[in-house]
Scaffold this active site. Structure first.
Site, PDB file in Angstrom:
ATOM      1  N   ASP A  54      11.916 -18.768 -23.854  1.00 16.44           N
ATOM      2  CA  ASP A  54      13.063 -19.563 -23.414  1.00 16.44           C
ATOM      3  C   ASP A  54      12.910 -19.939 -21.946  1.00 16.44           C
ATOM      4  OD1 ASP A  54      15.272 -19.062 -25.790  1.00 16.44           O
ATOM      5  OD2 ASP A  54      13.919 -17.356 -25.509  1.00 16.44           O
ATOM      6  N   ASP A  65      38.254 -14.680 -28.516  1.00 14.10           N
ATOM      7  CA  ASP A  65      38.220 -15.144 -27.128  1.00 14.10           C
ATOM      8  C   ASP A  65      38.916 -16.507 -27.044  1.00 14.10           C
ATOM      9  OD1 ASP A  65      37.058 -15.667 -24.343  1.00 14.10           O
ATOM     10  OD2 ASP A  65      36.067 -13.791 -24.880  1.00 14.10           O
ATOM     11  N   PRO A  88      23.582 -26.403 -27.920  1.00 15.39           N
ATOM     12  CA  PRO A  88      22.238 -26.367 -28.527  1.00 15.39           C
ATOM     13  C   PRO A  88      21.680 -24.961 -28.731  1.00 15.39           C
ATOM     14  CG  PRO A  88      22.349 -28.045 -26.821  1.00 15.39           C
ATOM     15  CD  PRO A  88      23.637 -27.279 -26.747  1.00 15.39           C
ATOM     16  N   ASP A  89      22.053 -24.031 -27.834  1.00 19.56           N
ATOM     17  CA  ASP A  89      21.520 -22.674 -27.939  1.00 19.56           C
ATOM     18  C   ASP A  89      22.369 -21.781 -28.859  1.00 19.56           C
ATOM     19  OD1 ASP A  89      19.163 -21.581 -27.136  1.00 19.56           O
ATOM     20  OD2 ASP A  89      19.790 -21.078 -25.108  1.00 19.56           O
ATOM     21  N   ASP A 127      40.983 -25.248 -35.499  1.00 18.06           N
ATOM     22  CA  ASP A 127      39.622 -25.377 -34.986  1.00 18.06           C
ATOM     23  C   ASP A 127      39.419 -24.407 -33.817  1.00 18.06           C
ATOM     24  OD1 ASP A 127      37.124 -26.162 -34.246  1.00 18.06           O
ATOM     25  OD2 ASP A 127      37.733 -28.112 -33.436  1.00 18.06           O
ATOM     26  N   HIS A 133      35.135 -19.413 -21.383  1.00 20.57           N
ATOM     27  CA  HIS A 133      34.897 -17.967 -21.377  1.00 20.57           C
ATOM     28  C   HIS A 133      34.243 -17.491 -22.673  1.00 20.57           C
ATOM     29  CE1 HIS A 133      36.036 -13.628 -21.372  1.00 20.57           C
ATOM     30  NE2 HIS A 133      35.928 -13.737 -20.062  1.00 20.57           N
ATOM     31  N   ASN A 144      12.947 -19.866 -28.501  1.00 22.66           N
ATOM     32  CA  ASN A 144      12.937 -21.229 -29.042  1.00 22.66           C
ATOM     33  C   ASN A 144      12.525 -22.259 -27.984  1.00 22.66           C
ATOM     34  OD1 ASN A 144      15.216 -21.116 -27.448  1.00 22.66           O
ATOM     35  ND2 ASN A 144      16.543 -22.225 -28.880  1.00 22.66           N
ATOM     36  N   ILE A 165      18.274 -20.050 -22.852  1.00 27.71           N
ATOM     37  CA  ILE A 165      18.239 -18.601 -22.635  1.00 27.71           C
ATOM     38  C   ILE A 165      18.003 -17.875 -23.956  1.00 27.71           C
ATOM     39  CG2 ILE A 165      19.829 -18.790 -20.674  1.00 27.71           C
ATOM     40  CD1 ILE A 165      21.987 -17.580 -22.639  1.00 27.71           C
ATOM     41  N   TYR A 224      42.341   1.697 -26.578  1.00 24.11           N
ATOM     42  CA  TYR A 224      42.631   2.253 -27.905  1.00 24.11           C
ATOM     43  C   TYR A 224      41.439   3.091 -28.377  1.00 24.11           C
ATOM     44  CZ  TYR A 224      46.411  -1.216 -28.092  1.00 24.11           C
ATOM     45  OH  TYR A 224      47.523  -1.984 -27.833  1.00 24.11           O
ATOM     46  N   VAL A 251      38.109   1.779 -30.139  1.00 23.32           N
ATOM     47  CA  VAL A 251      37.411   0.681 -29.462  1.00 23.32           C
ATOM     48  C   VAL A 251      36.402   1.250 -28.470  1.00 23.32           C
ATOM     49  CG1 VAL A 251      37.673  -1.357 -27.995  1.00 23.32           C
ATOM     50  CG2 VAL A 251      39.421  -0.810 -29.706  1.00 23.32           C
ATOM     51  N   SER A 307      33.978  -8.611 -18.863  1.00 19.13           N
ATOM     52  CA  SER A 307      33.959  -9.540 -19.999  1.00 19.13           C
ATOM     53  C   SER A 307      32.542  -9.854 -20.445  1.00 19.13           C
ATOM     54  CB  SER A 307      34.645 -10.861 -19.621  1.00 19.13           C
ATOM     55  OG  SER A 307      36.038 -10.720 -19.634  1.00 19.13           O
TER      56      SER A 307
END
Length: 573
Positions: free
Chosen positions: A19, A52, A60-61, A104, A111, A125, A129, A214, A217, A264
């Site tokens: 990549d 999210d 593309p990636d 959708d 994010h 590819n 990345i 929690y 998680v 995140s």
């Protein structure tokens, strides 16, 4: 001349993807992803739900990595009858980007697209990345609007959708300072459905945010290029693991690439490794995958000698080590539910481990009379033990009480007045943590000794000679105080310590063993001979032609100063 002969082994370099922007992804080499890709590169059978702001599924990636429901059309109708309208590329449970396409999951913030790229951007590819998992499918679930905000209802609906679509992992790179009972229930529903849950710990350098806090998680903190804790990263008792979270180069909403920082972006690093683990072995369950991830982590200085700590959890992830890690032996694990509870005996100490995250250990014991029953648990440094004591009647829980008086690493002890019956103990860690160090459990109440007996009641020793070990047995075996007191009536003749009788001088003494309260005892008579007085030894018996019996003794017969009783004992036939 040959000095040695051995195989000519093949070696190869770790996989470095082609990549074009891979050199900007410092964090991948830092967590040993090239070596991990040597071992495994992912499976298209793994579905990772990204809850999210949505995902730019046209990037593309990411184009080949997006989950697609081919049975659905964008026509405002639930074509496949699965309860969700127009769920072609995922689903939207909040304000959509386009009001004409209310379901959708297209990203209108950026994010979610960054998170998705970290997990699963197409690797090797020759463009862009590389994600951590080159083959898994991303299920976009838009639960946050264009401002990055959502509601408890939008999150719960998103979790429900992910469960319904068979998601293996849910990534939640968002947080709130308050908990929600309904959200917690949805989280547990997902976990019990076999979904692995991952969330960012938060970016306020304070206590861990929800939903990361929690129990089921996996909460993820952030680290930098030198494995230091990121200054913004939330921390605390509930932290599970850490991963790179600074200058994380990934896909963006504009079909391009950019960098971000925050927990995140640490969470999807963890999610990507879990995706590989669960693809590599489809039989493992979420808590097993979590154990592999955590037990293989690298613990940064100055905590390298600790199993867990507030700032890194079990350490910073190492992908290659995780893929080669083995699960612990569970053959000696206590029962995981009430029906398989392990029986324990009163007044005995039991050693157990929480070998896996969210490990429940169940025990069963019987109280035969009304008594003051004490439950003691010695706790290892990593754990914060919680214990529930229950009594069943007619197949249902009739009474229960919690034992949770101490923080992490502190022992627990509580006394109850219990009536006769069968009782159960459920023992777990408050944060769902595991430890290689065991905890120790003892349930006790007064059980008196009913008898004490020695293995010998007469003993002959030689002064200055070899000591002898008397063995005392107390009945029942689980008396509350098994202490045995040993005394000698003439310690100048023979002394006794813990049953070891040491001959000192010739004479007679009585060795007595007794229980601590003196209610039961037994004795042994000890005769100590002088060192030049050896017991007479009868070697053989002979008869002559006149049928006369001859007793043949050892050579010390005439020089021996044995008394009449010893002589009688020696010639007793």
């Amino acid at each position: 001349l040959f000095m040695s002969v051995e195989p000519n082994y093949l070696v190869k370099a770790a996989v470095i993807p082609n990549d074009s922007l891979f050199n900007k992804q410092w964090y991948l080499s830092h967590i040993n992803m090239p070596s991990a890709w040597d071992l495994y590169q992912g499976s298209s059978d793994i579905i990772v739900a990204v809850l999210d702001t949505g995902v730019n599924y046209n990037h593309p990636d990411l184009l080949d990595r997006i989950w697609i429901n081919s049975a659905e059309l964008e026509n405002g109708i639930d074509d496949d009858g699965n309860g969700y309208i127009d769920d072609i590329y995922g689903y939207c449970t909040t304000t959509p980007k386009d009001s004409f396409s209310p379901y959708d999951p297209m990203d209108d913030n950026g994010h979610g697209t960054m998170v998705a790229g970290i997990i699963a951007a197409s690797g090797n590819n020759a463009a862009g990345i590389a994600g951590l998992d080159w083959n898994c499918k991303i299920l976009p679930v838009k639960v946050l609007d264009s401002t990055g905000e959502g509601t408890t209802l939008s999150v719960i609906a998103g979790i429900d959708f992910a469960i319904a679509q068979g998601a293996d992992i849910i990534n939640m790179s968002y947080g709130a300072s308050t908990d929600s009972l309904d959200e917690k229930d949805a989280i547990w529903d997902a976990y019990l459905a076999g979904v692995t849950l991952v969330a960012a710990s938060g970016n306020k350098n304070t206590d861990i945010a929800y939903p990361a806090k929690y129990m089921p998680v996996i909460s993820v903190g952030a680290t930098g290029p030198t494995d230091q804790r990121s200054s913004f990263s939330n921390y605390g008792e509930g932290l599970d693991i850490a991963a790179p979270g600074e200058e994380i180069f990934t896909t963006n909403i504009d079909n391009n690439y950019s960098s971000g920082r925050g927990t995140s972006f640490s969470a999807p690093v963890v999610t990507g490794i879990l995706s590989l683990l669960q693809g590599q072995n489809r039989a493992i369950i979420p808590r097993e995958a979590e154990r592999l991830l955590q037990s293989s982590a690298f613990m940064p200085s100055p905590y390298e000698n600790s199993e867990w700590n507030y700032y890194f959890g079990y350490g910073r992830v190492d992908a290659a080590t995780a893929l080669t890690q083995s699960l612990p032996d569970l053959s000696m694990d206590a029962g995981n539910d009430k029906n398989s509870a392990s029986p324990i005996t009163i007044n005995r100490t039991y050693c157990q481990q929480h070998e896996l995250p969210l490990d429940d250990d169940w025990f069963r014991f019987e109280v035969d009379r009304t008594a003051e029953v004490t439950i003691d648990i010695v706790v290892p440094p990593t754990l914060d033990i919680v214990t529930w004591l229950e009594k069943d009647e007619n197949g249902a829980t009739a009474w229960e009480e919690v034992i949770d008086n101490s923080p992490r690493s502190k022992n627990e002890s509580q006394t109850f007045t219990l009536n006769p019956g069968i009782y159960y103990l459920q023992i777990y860690d408050y944060h769902g943590h595991w430890s290689q160090e065991p905890y120790h459990l003892k349930v006790s109440y007064p059980i008196p000794a009913t008898s004490l007996s020695l293995d010998q009641h007469n003993l002959t020793l030689t002064s200055g000679g070899t000591a002898h070990n008397l063995i005392a047995a107390i009945t029942p075996a689980n008396v509350s105080d098994p202490t045995i007191n040993w005394t000698s009536s003439q310690p100048e003749i023979a002394s006794v310590i813990d049953g070891i009788v040491t001959p000192v001088a010739s004479g007679d003494t009585i060795i007595t063993a007794s229980t601590q309260n003196g209610s039961q005892n037994d004795s042994c008579a000890v005769n100590v001979l002088t060192s030049d007085t050896e017991p007479l030894q009868l070697q053989r018996v002979e008869t002559d032609a006149n049928q006369t019996i001859k007793l043949i003794f050892a050579d010390n017969l005439l020089s021996n100063r044995a008394d009449e009783n010893e002589l009688k004992a020696a010639i007793s036939l």
